[in-house]
Design an enzyme around this catalytic site. Structure first.
Site, PDB file in Angstrom:
ATOM      1  N   LYS A  86      10.301  45.082  38.237  1.00 44.72           N
ATOM      2  CA  LYS A  86       9.565  44.229  39.182  1.00 44.72           C
ATOM      3  C   LYS A  86      10.425  43.968  40.414  1.00 44.72           C
ATOM      4  CE  LYS A  86       6.566  40.651  37.842  1.00 44.72           C
ATOM      5  NZ  LYS A  86       6.348  39.433  37.033  1.00 44.72           N
TER       6      LYS A  86
HETATM    7  C1  E4P Z   1       3.584  37.661  36.655  1.00 47.52           C
HETATM    8  O1  E4P Z   1       3.786  38.843  36.842  1.00 47.52           O
HETATM    9  C2  E4P Z   1       4.053  36.630  37.578  1.00 47.52           C
HETATM   10  O2  E4P Z   1       5.435  36.678  37.711  1.00 47.52           O
HETATM   11  C3  E4P Z   1       3.619  35.272  37.116  1.00 47.52           C
HETATM   12  O3  E4P Z   1       2.288  35.352  36.660  1.00 47.52           O
HETATM   13  C4  E4P Z   1       3.787  34.231  38.201  1.00 47.52           C
HETATM   14  O4  E4P Z   1       3.181  33.042  37.797  1.00 47.52           O
HETATM   15  P1  E4P Z   1       3.418  31.655  38.554  1.00 47.52           P
HETATM   16  O5  E4P Z   1       2.763  31.716  39.884  1.00 47.52           O
HETATM   17  O6  E4P Z   1       2.760  30.655  37.644  1.00 47.52           O
HETATM   18  O7  E4P Z   1       4.909  31.474  38.668  1.00 47.52           O
END
Ligand code: E4P
Length: 231
Positions: A86
């Protein structure tokens, strides 16, 4: 459409995998920290082992140094065949990470471009070679925009131009968000584990099952009465 679990909680991952409803895992540094996974490599190995070789497990780089992100990405990808690296679309200061996404993708490393809040960011990430584009549903709504419109437009654009990138709808804040993201055309919903039981259970379903069980028991009683009177 696929469902990923947005978690580093091993028990939750094992539980929902055994239910047959999760196709992958997404994490980020905040999720890892919240779930007590401080050793990234050990945690990633364990999650990859649970998920098997084929189901993608996203692990996020940290920091703002672009060369270091590439090094982290290469290292993560060496841990298991199903690791997806990521990469945020920009650094804390707004510097482009598209070059990182492109370099890793060209090396054959699966990249999940993350922290996307707009159509334009998703378009650039797909263009740079990302396998997944993670649109942050809750955070898009926090900014006063309609995440269903963003997802629908990105899906339309990807299909129109035959890009292979797949939309992950992340940052889910409520069960209702899941319906919005799914119907808008997300290829993947990544769901925090606390929402999965809420998707599943329904008070009236329990009442219905209770009624069926009760009538089934009554029918068995009738058979027993008939058998007793016949003998
Ligand atoms: C997933 O890939 C994301 O990192 C995650 O859903 C982010 O969520 P948040 O906005 O609640 O931190």
């Amino acid at each position: 459409m696929q469902i990923f679990i947005d978690s580093a909680n091993y028990d939750e991952i094992e539980h929902w995998l055994a239910q047959g409803v999760i196709d992958g895992v997404t994490t980020n540094p905040s999720i890892m920290f919240k779930d007590g996974v401080y050793d990234l490599e050990a945690g990633a190995h364990r999650i990859c082992k649970i998920m098997g070789d084929k189901r993608p497990v996203s692990v996020e780089v940290a920091g703002n140094d672009l060369d270091d992100m590439i090094c982290q990405g290469r290292k993560f990808a060496s841990w298991a065949p199903n690791i997806v690296v990521k990469i945020p679309i920009v650094t804390e200061s707004g510097e482009s990470c598209l070059g990182v996404i492109n370099a890793l993708s060209r090396e054959g490393i699966a990249v999940n471009a993350t922290a996307l809040l707009s159509f334009n960011q998703a378009m650039l990430a797909a263009k740079a070679g990302a396998m997944f584009v993670s649109l942050f549903y809750g955070r898009i709504a926090d900014e006063g925009n309609d995440p269903t419109v963003v997802i629908r437009n990105v899906r339309h654009w990807l299909d129109e131009w035959a890009y292979a990138a797949r939309i992950i709808a992340g940052s889910i804040r409520a069960v209702y968000d899941l319906q919005g993201a799914a119907l808008a055309g997300a290829h993947v919903l990544t769901i925090p584990p606390q929402f999965l039981p809420k998707m599943l259970d329904h008070k009236y379903t329990r009442d219905t099952v209770r009624q069926f069980n009760s009538d089934s028991a009554k029918a068995l009683e009738q058979i027993a009465i008939k058998t007793a009177t016949a003998t």
